[in-house]
Design a protein around this motif. Structure first.
Motif, mmCIF file in Angstrom:
data_model
loop_
_atom_site.group_PDB
_atom_site.id
_atom_site.type_symbol
_atom_site.label_atom_id
_atom_site.label_comp_id
_atom_site.label_asym_id
_atom_site.label_seq_id
_atom_site.Cartn_x
_atom_site.Cartn_y
_atom_site.Cartn_z
ATOM 1 N N ASP A 65 0.939 -1.303 -0.088
ATOM 2 C CA ASP A 65 -0.024 -0.022 0.140
ATOM 3 C C ASP A 65 1.008 1.124 0.073
ATOM 4 O O ASP A 65 1.056 1.934 1.054
ATOM 5 N N PRO A 66 1.359 1.559 -1.014
ATOM 6 C CA PRO A 66 2.445 2.672 -1.207
ATOM 7 C C PRO A 66 1.921 4.106 -0.903
ATOM 8 O O PRO A 66 2.451 4.907 -0.184
ATOM 9 N N GLU A 67 0.487 4.225 -1.127
ATOM 10 C CA GLU A 67 -0.098 5.363 -0.937
ATOM 11 C C GLU A 67 -0.324 5.911 0.773
ATOM 12 O O GLU A 67 0.134 6.801 1.303
ATOM 13 N N LEU A 68 -0.476 4.643 1.199
ATOM 14 C CA LEU A 68 -0.644 4.886 2.807
ATOM 15 C C LEU A 68 0.661 4.913 3.487
ATOM 16 O O LEU A 68 1.041 5.552 4.257
ATOM 17 N N SER A 69 1.892 4.207 2.859
ATOM 18 C CA SER A 69 3.078 4.448 3.229
ATOM 19 C C SER A 69 3.505 5.747 3.215
ATOM 20 O O SER A 69 4.249 6.238 4.011
ATOM 21 N N ASN A 70 3.383 6.325 2.084
ATOM 22 C CA ASN A 70 3.793 7.512 1.841
ATOM 23 C C ASN A 70 3.250 8.720 2.913
ATOM 24 O O ASN A 70 3.705 9.720 3.298
ATOM 25 N N HIS A 71 1.872 8.404 3.181
ATOM 26 C CA HIS A 71 1.171 9.366 4.077
ATOM 27 C C HIS A 71 1.888 9.311 5.443
ATOM 28 O O HIS A 71 1.910 10.208 6.022
ATOM 29 N N LEU A 72 2.065 8.002 5.706
ATOM 30 C CA LEU A 72 2.403 7.694 7.251
ATOM 31 C C LEU A 72 3.887 8.313 7.281
ATOM 32 O O LEU A 72 4.126 8.865 8.336
ATOM 33 N N ASN A 73 4.682 8.081 6.379
ATOM 34 C CA ASN A 73 5.971 8.680 6.310
ATOM 35 C C ASN A 73 6.199 10.258 6.415
ATOM 36 O O ASN A 73 6.680 10.871 6.973
ATOM 37 N N GLU A 74 5.272 10.800 5.745
ATOM 38 C CA GLU A 74 4.915 12.407 5.528
ATOM 39 C C GLU A 74 4.706 12.843 6.929
ATOM 40 O O GLU A 74 5.302 14.032 7.275
ATOM 41 N N LEU B 1 -5.476 7.956 6.264
ATOM 42 C CA LEU B 1 -5.103 8.923 5.188
ATOM 43 C C LEU B 1 -5.706 10.155 5.522
ATOM 44 O O LEU B 1 -5.406 10.989 5.186
ATOM 45 N N ALA B 2 -6.793 10.186 6.375
ATOM 46 C CA ALA B 2 -7.570 11.542 6.519
ATOM 47 C C ALA B 2 -7.050 12.263 7.919
ATOM 48 O O ALA B 2 -7.420 13.564 8.038
ATOM 49 N N ASN B 3 -6.203 11.597 8.627
ATOM 50 C CA ASN B 3 -5.651 12.188 9.726
ATOM 51 C C ASN B 3 -4.188 12.546 9.564
ATOM 52 O O ASN B 3 -3.474 11.953 8.938
ATOM 53 N N GLY B 4 -3.918 13.518 10.704
ATOM 54 C CA GLY B 4 -2.445 13.621 11.098
ATOM 55 C C GLY B 4 -1.785 12.950 12.150
ATOM 56 O O GLY B 4 -2.405 11.839 12.641
ATOM 57 N N PHE B 5 -0.576 13.457 12.467
ATOM 58 C CA PHE B 5 0.282 12.527 13.430
ATOM 59 C C PHE B 5 -0.540 12.544 14.846
ATOM 60 O O PHE B 5 -0.945 11.238 15.137
ATOM 61 N N ASN B 6 -1.044 13.640 15.222
ATOM 62 C CA ASN B 6 -1.691 13.425 16.745
ATOM 63 C C ASN B 6 -3.021 12.630 16.830
ATOM 64 O O ASN B 6 -3.239 11.999 17.549
#
Length: 865
Positions: free
Chosen positions: A579-588, A645-650
């Motif tokens: 799931d590269p899309e999810l991976s990119n978001h989590l890394n960002e 995907l819809a949320n940030g770090f916190n």
């Protein structure tokens, strides 16, 4: 487990004494309810099996400290025999005495006393043999300390018990436990019981005009005098009384009891079969009697699945009587002196009535199950049971959700019968156990099935007994702190018996693995095995000891940072792979696996899921190899994908601090799919368990191939994957695969052609595509058959997007399939670019094209004419 035969299921109920709500224990936690304590002590009674004792089957905890006990039951008792008023022969008196003493002696060897011996608790089976009932009440109630009623009947209690007076639960709350009765109190009760039998006989003869005391044989009178010796010091124990000459006269009529050999021991297991003179009798259709050949535990399990309700049965027989709240108010007086309200609550008293549970509903559910289903053939070549040995309706049940299958009475009967036969033939039928476990595992036999899947063999009890579990060690304090927090929502594991067993099994593991240390989470790992093998600590320890090196090798080193970091890095690559899309978001957003996944893998998800979900998850996990947990982790993330995907770090931190509900069946299904798409070498870890020694399968055939063999177990060749430094591994976003994996997935052969792989997608396109990113000149000198050439220098535009060309169009058509980047350099960067533009299943060929040069599989394009 012995067959049920003519036994019935009986249920009785009583209340544990309530504890005050404002008192805490020495650890500051609320006191454990007495009903939980009783439930924990009850478990050992389920293992007590003897021809003279009624087997205990189950205990259920209800409201207001109510407990319902299910046990083997017979309709006739010695009390009925006495009421009939028929003369009793000397032989019958001696028979009853001998059989009761046999049961009492066996109990004493297990540290138990009856204390409630009376004619109503001396049951008789269809052959007139004695079966002692209610023998565990004194043990499970901690010698009467956890209930508000006395254990035993005053008419049959020994003088020393009467003289001591009743023990009150309030006395035990301060640590003053009552002194337990010894074996000799039951001998007195036996003497009163035998005396009553003789009196009945004497009265009958006296009524006929010829009865005198002298008619009682001298040996019977001697036996009675020994039993009714007033001073306990002079009264014999059951074991001593069995040696009485009067009882020796009947001892030759009985075969000494032989304890059945357990599945995991050093003794040979064999069946003692007696065939009838007319062999055709074995083939007679006995209809409903097939169920009587199954163990009482199986019958009760099926009874519950068929709609059995213990409280409803007891309510129908008016044993449980519900009262309106107004009727429970305390007494009060009106001005005219009229009294209202409820007197003493009957719950403080014991109603020892046992009701027989009707099996009509169960038999009606199983009426269409043929006799052949109870005796399945164990042919290695046959397909799984629901597809071959059952009706079309049961075959269709395989497609139903697992939760429904586990509640289907007919389906579970067939699964239990089959697994019971397979486990009896373990380890000879180990491969077939694996095969059937792929379909599902019946909950009743899950503990033994897991042990078989983990390859447990040998005398596990002797090994466990040889471990020092008593000498204090530094880890004791941490274990004491962790146990009260581990799955304490479960009544069994939260009981004092559960805590004691936790300590013993955990300490045994720590002591027997001096190179490893106790880490928080080990208690959670232990919980599923202890729950399923609560009465077999040795098996729980053996399963845990086999599980940890397979899935958590070196996780419990004193310094496990390098092992954990490698594991989390491979997991990050698996997220990017699937799931590269999810991976990119989590890394960002910086939400890396270190923040949430360590408890997942350190406890194999037992810290985040309740036991009932762990059972279903591990049913599949135990069939997979050490890399299967990566796929479970990715499947969990994909269930939370939209929210992540819809949320940030916190928000993600808060989400994982209280993990939402996860559909475990969907998680298992998607994990298997993810695993099937993952090349074996993609999850290679340098710190995984070393290859197994040849011959570890004990000569019973190779390990089943269902995604169970580890890449590390495969023989190493020049085409195998090479280990990387942790820093290099972390620098790569995509996993590497070995040259041998590439050859296998492409089905390359010496003919120079790239054959289509065996497994194809619905579009009939190959599952894998090799992308050679070398220059066109290098590509023309030799390349992997079927690969496409996309030179790295021309592949991406200034914004990182793929440049449109025929080669990239081919790459686009393979989107969703495994893409292997091949070169002698810059493979890491090219793969990272593809992941950035959300290409899934991208991996790198370990060693690049150089690994393929000496295989003879590279091909040169034909010259254009």
């Amino acid at each position: 487990m012995p067959p049920m035969k003519d036994a019935r299921l009986g249920a009785s109920t009583f209340f544990a004494s309530a504890l005050p709500h404002d008192i805490c224990g020495s650890n500051g936690l609320p006191l454990t309810p007495n009903s939980i304590k009783i439930l924990g002590r009850f478990q050992i009674l389920k293992t007590v099996s003897h021809p003279r004792l009624c087997r205990y089957v189950d205990i259920s905890r209800g409201k207001h400290e109510r407990l319902i006990v299910v046990a083997e039951h017979y309709e006739r008792s010695l009390e009925d025999f006495q009421r009939a008023g028929k003369p009793v022969s000397q032989d019958k008196v001696l028979q009853v005495a001998y059989e009761i003493l046999e049961g009492l002696e066996f109990m004493n060897k297990h540290g138990m006393m009856h204390r409630a011996l009376a004619p109503r608790n001396v049951l008789m089976d269809c052959r007139g043999n004695v079966k002692l009932a209610k023998f565990g009440l004194y043990h499970m109630t901690n010698h009467g300390a956890d209930v508000d009623f006395p254990i035993g009947y005053p008419s049959y209690l020994a003088p020393e018990v009467i003289a001591k007076g009743p023990s009150r639960p309030s006395d035990c709350s301060h640590g003053e436990l009552p002194r337990p009765s010894g074996p000799k109190v039951d001998v007195w009760s036996l003497g009163i019981l035998l005396f009553e039998l003789c009196v009945v006989s004497w009265c009958q003869r006296s009524h006929s005009g010829a009865g005198t005391e002298s008619e009682l044989p001298e040996n019977v009178l001697t036996l009675l005098r020994k039993c009714l010796t007033f001073q306990p010091s002079r009264r014999p124990t059951p074991s001593e009384l069995l040696k009485d000459p009067a009882l020796q006269e009947v001892s030759h009529l009985y075969t000494p009891f032989r304890k059945p050999v357990s599945l995991f021991s050093s003794s040979l297991r064999c069946a003692y079969l007696e065939l009838p003179e007319d062999i055709s009798e074995l083939c007679q259709d006995e209809g409903e009697e097939y169920l009587a050949e199954r163990s009482i535990e199986e019958v009760y399990h099926l009874w519950c699945l068929a709609g059995g309700d213990l409280e409803k049965e007891l309510t129908n027989k008016e044993i449980i009587q519900s009262k309106p709240p107004i009727c429970t108010l305390p007494n009060f007086l009106l001005e005219d002196g009229e009294c209202f309200g409820q007197g003493r609550d009957r719950s403080f008293l014991l109603d020892d009535t046992t009701i027989t549970l009707s099996l009509c509903q169960l038999k009606n559910r199983l009426k269409d199950v043929t006799g052949e289903a109870y005796y399945p053939l164990l042919d290695d070549e046959q397909s799984s049971l629901p597809q071959s040995n059952s009706s079309s309706e049961l075959s269709a049940a395989v497609a139903l959700p697992l939760v429904i299958r586990e509640r289907d009475t007919e389906y579970q009967l067939l699964r239990i019968v089959l697994f019971d036969r397979l486990l009896q033939a373990y380890p000879y039928k180990k491969n077939q156990v694996w095969k059937e476990a792929r379909v599902d595992i019946p909950p009743l036999l899950r503990g033994l099935t897991w042990a078989a899947l983990l390859g447990i063999e040998g005398d596990i009890q002797a090994k466990y007994d040889g471990i020092d579990k008593d000498t204090p060690i530094p880890t004791d304090r941490q274990i004491e702190v962790d146990i009260p927090r581990c799955h304490q929502y479960d009544e069994l594991l939260s009981s004092p018996q559960g805590h004691m067993k936790f300590r013993r099994v955990l300490k045994a593991w720590v002591v027997s693995h001096p190179d490893l240390v106790y880490w928080q989470g080990l208690d959670s790992l232990c919980a599923p095995f202890l729950y399923l093998n609560f009465n077999n600590e040795a098996l729980a320890y053996a399963c845990m000891s086999a599980f940890i090196p397979k899935y958590l090798y070196n996780f419990f080193l004193k310094d496990n940072s390098h092992v954990i970091q490698e594991y989390l890095t491979v997991f990050s690559q698996m997220i990017a792979f699937h799931d590269p899309e999810l991976s990119n978001h989590l890394n960002e957003i910086g939400f890396i696996p270190d923040l949430y996944a360590i408890p997942w893998f350190l406890t194999m998800f037992t810290h985040v899921f309740p036991l009932h979900k762990i059972f279903h998850l591990w049913d599949t996990l135990l069939l997979g190899n050490s890399s299967f947990p990566f796929c479970i982790g990715v499947a969990i993330l994909q269930q939370l994908r939209d929210r992540l995907l819809a949320n940030g770090f916190n928000e993600c931190i808060l989400l994982f601090s209280d993990l939402p509900e996860i559909d475990i069946e969907r998680c298992v299904r998607e994990s298997i799919n993810l695993f099937c798409w993952t090349p074996k070498s993609a999850t290679y870890r340098q710190h995984a368990q070393p290859p197994k020694v040849a011959g570890d399968n004990n000569g019973f055939g190779k390990t089943p191939s269902y995604y169970s063999s580890d890449y590390q177990d495969l023989p190493k060749t020049d085409l195998s994957r090479e280990p990387l430094k942790l820093s290099e591994l972390k620098a790569e976003s995509s996993p590497r695969i070995s040259a041998e994996d590439l050859i296998d997935l492409c089905e390359l052969s010496g003919s120079g052609h790239c054959k289509a792989p065996t497994k194809k997608t619905k579009s009939s396109k190959p599952k894998i595509l090799a992308v050679d990113i070398r220059s066109s000149e290098d590509f023309s000198r030799g390349h992997i058959p079927g690969s496409i050439n996309i030179p790295y220098s021309t592949a991406f535009g200034p914004d990182g997007e793929l440049v449109q060309c025929p080669a990239t169009s081919t790459l686009q058509s393979f989107r969703g399939r495994v893409i292997v980047i091949v070169s002698h350099a810059v493979m890491r960067a090219f793969a990272a670019h593809l992941v950035k533009v959300n290409y899934p299943r991208v991996c790198i060929l370990d060693g690049g094209i150089n690994k393929m040069k000496f295989t003879g599989l590279l091909t040169v394009p034909s010259p254009q004419i």
